[in-house]
Motif scaffolding. Sequence first.
Motif, PDB file in Angstrom:
ATOM      1  N   UNK A   1       5.745  -2.967  10.758  1.00 15.12           N
ATOM      2  CA  UNK A   1       6.789  -1.959  10.978  1.00 15.12           C
ATOM      3  C   UNK A   1       8.112  -2.410  10.342  1.00 15.12           C
ATOM      4  N   UNK A   2       8.445  -3.693  10.540  1.00 13.27           N
ATOM      5  CA  UNK A   2       9.692  -4.223   9.978  1.00 13.27           C
ATOM      6  C   UNK A   2       9.661  -4.174   8.451  1.00 13.27           C
ATOM      7  N   UNK A   3       8.538  -4.552   7.854  1.00 18.67           N
ATOM      8  CA  UNK A   3       8.393  -4.525   6.392  1.00 18.67           C
ATOM      9  C   UNK A   3       8.531  -3.102   5.862  1.00 18.67           C
TER      10      UNK A   3
ATOM     11  N   UNK B   1      -0.618  -7.665   3.860  1.00 29.13           N
ATOM     12  CA  UNK B   1       0.830  -7.775   4.022  1.00 29.13           C
ATOM     13  C   UNK B   1       1.459  -8.616   2.918  1.00 29.13           C
ATOM     14  N   UNK B   2       0.787  -9.719   2.558  1.00 29.98           N
ATOM     15  CA  UNK B   2       1.306 -10.573   1.493  1.00 29.98           C
ATOM     16  C   UNK B   2       1.361  -9.852   0.148  1.00 29.98           C
ATOM     17  N   UNK B   3       0.349  -9.028  -0.121  1.00 25.83           N
ATOM     18  CA  UNK B   3       0.364  -8.227  -1.352  1.00 25.83           C
ATOM     19  C   UNK B   3       1.553  -7.259  -1.339  1.00 25.83           C
ATOM     20  N   UNK B   4       1.857  -6.717  -0.150  1.00 21.48           N
ATOM     21  CA  UNK B   4       3.031  -5.856  -0.026  1.00 21.48           C
ATOM     22  C   UNK B   4       4.309  -6.600  -0.379  1.00 21.48           C
TER      23      UNK B   4
ATOM     24  N   UNK C   1       4.648  -0.324   0.006  1.00 19.26           N
ATOM     25  CA  UNK C   1       4.498   0.481   1.233  1.00 19.26           C
ATOM     26  C   UNK C   1       3.026   0.780   1.500  1.00 19.26           C
ATOM     27  N   UNK C   2       2.277   1.043   0.441  1.00 20.83           N
ATOM     28  CA  UNK C   2       0.840   1.325   0.584  1.00 20.83           C
ATOM     29  C   UNK C   2       0.114   0.129   1.212  1.00 20.83           C
ATOM     30  N   UNK C   3       0.423  -1.090   0.753  1.00 19.99           N
ATOM     31  CA  UNK C   3      -0.222  -2.284   1.306  1.00 19.99           C
ATOM     32  C   UNK C   3       0.252  -2.570   2.727  1.00 19.99           C
ATOM     33  N   UNK C   4       1.569  -2.328   3.011  1.00 19.48           N
ATOM     34  CA  UNK C   4       2.068  -2.527   4.375  1.00 19.48           C
ATOM     35  C   UNK C   4       1.348  -1.603   5.351  1.00 19.48           C
ATOM     36  N   UNK C   5       1.128  -0.365   4.915  1.00 23.73           N
ATOM     37  CA  UNK C   5       0.439   0.597   5.790  1.00 23.73           C
ATOM     38  C   UNK C   5      -1.022   0.194   6.007  1.00 23.73           C
TER      39      UNK C   5
END
Length: 649
Positions: free
Chosen positions: A249-251, A210-213, A226-230
């Motif tokens: 989801x929020x990110x 998430x932090x990388x996102x 988006x790829x990292x969030x997923x």
Amino acid sequence: MSKKGLILIVFLHLAMWMHASAQDSLQVQASLDSIKGMADDTVKVNRLMARSKSLYRYFDKRKEDNAFLQEAINVSHKIRYNKGLAEGYNELGTAKRNKSQYILAADFHERALKYAEDAKDVRLITISLNNIGVDYRRRDMLPKAFDFHFRALKLAEKANDVRNICIATNSIGNIKLSDGKYNDAIQEFSRSLRLEREGKNDLGVAINLGNLGYAYEGLGQLDKAIEYYKSSLAVNQAMDNKTGMSICYTCLGTAYQKKKNYPLAMEYLQKALQANDKVDDKVHVAESYLSIGRLLNEEGKHEEARKYIQGSIDLGLKWGFKSTLMEAYKAMADNYKRAGDFNRSIDNSNLSLLYKDSILDERSTTEFAQMQAMYVVHQKDNQIKQLQQEQDISQLRIRRNLALAIALAGFLFMLIVGGFFYIRHRNLQANRQTLQLELRSLRSQMNPHFIFNSLSSIHRYIWSNNQEEASDYLTKFSKLMRMILDNSQHTFIPLNKELESLRLYLDLEALRCNNIFDYNIHVAENINEEEVLIPPMIIQPYVENSIWHGLVHRKDKGRLDINVSLNGRVLEILVTDNGIGRKLAMEIKAKKDHLHNSMGMKVTEGRIALIRKINNTKDANVVVNDLQDHVGLATGTQVKIVLPAEFLF
């Protein structure tokens, strides 16, 4: 069901809840009492710490201080168990941080660091450093936070402590992220992610993904973000971590909103809302409503946006979420502004500002309360230290009484044997006091002699030089006189004071002689000038003799070297000049038809002789050597002063 029946059911449920709560309280108190009954030792501290960790939710729900943790700290203070104090204060600091009391948290974690360092426990030191870093990061004090995390990282790397390496690296990444240094943040998060994967820590993996996102989103690389969030979402789903899923989801919704993909953004924000409905903390639900409202604002769907923003406001008012209310009223003001209703926009802006002011006031009040709490804690610690000191004094009294009893038991024997030695010691002491009086008498002769010579020099200097130089000379002379008067009150003074007065004397003589010589004072590295003691004005007469009988008669510039060394318990002072030598000096004085009696040197030789008698040693003498070159010509004089070393401590 009748109204009376409904009231009865509510009353029964309330009574059952109160009974269960009372039972829990009794069980917890009984557990605490049973541990308190144990002897104060490290086992007791460890058991209290274990119970404090297992019952932290119980105390959090009641908004009470953890009694087990407090008792563990108290016992650790009593037995001076530094490791227990470090662990206890770390736990206490983390508990305060979880309640957003960051000032108190930092104070407790810094205490933990002190005790961890006293215990020389590297793991606890590293944990404490990381904790302090987090405290400062939460207060947006990023440079201080970085310093503590960096120190923690270096220690953890040295000890190969992977857990703390991950924590420090992730925290440094977050600091870089907050500072807008996204590439640096990516480097730190990537390293932390690799270590978390190697350690199979799924929660750590999810957080770093998430932090990388966040970092890639900061760089504007939305597809990569988006790829990292997923990826983070997939890990949170596998763990069934509702909070993590909601954040992802929020990110994703925010990222798609930035890409202007409003349908997909709405889909993920709605999923975040559904996930938050399953989380106890309703602040996340309010934030989801607000995020959807902002999205609809951006799409121009003002009426629909208002419903979601109002939902966020309603939850904020119900649960007292002031930060959410501030942002929600701000979003509502933006909504009305977009719709052209400027009066309502201004009204909502004013409400947002009111909550902002309220938050600032509350923060100031909270910080003041934390400072007061810190003051109370420091007072309590001082009381504990005072009690410990009283215990130490009590133990010392017991030991003293025991020693007194032993001394009394052997009194008769010591009386017979000690009588002889007492008489002998008294005679020796009387002789020593006599010698001390003689030494003081000689010292009192030394000082007037030096002052007389200096006054004569000033008289000649004033008549032969201008007023400005004379004033400078008098200023230095008055300072030297003050030092001589201060030093002459003591039989021994620190070496640094003796050398300071000697430097001042040499500066005066150099001025008086038109700088016809240079001087250098060198003290060996193994000498602490403040601890080594020396009789006052013991070197000056030999320095004076070198100047006026050796250096002033040179045609070119002379040099005077003073070297101080310590060999065991013997202090050696070498006074070396490259003057004309003693033989030629005597011839010059003979031609002038008078011989100068060096009162200062005679007095000093007498002082050294008395020092030799007082200390009953041969390590107190003066040796004068004539220096010559390879063909036998005089190249100067060297005086070696040997004294028994005296120390302040």
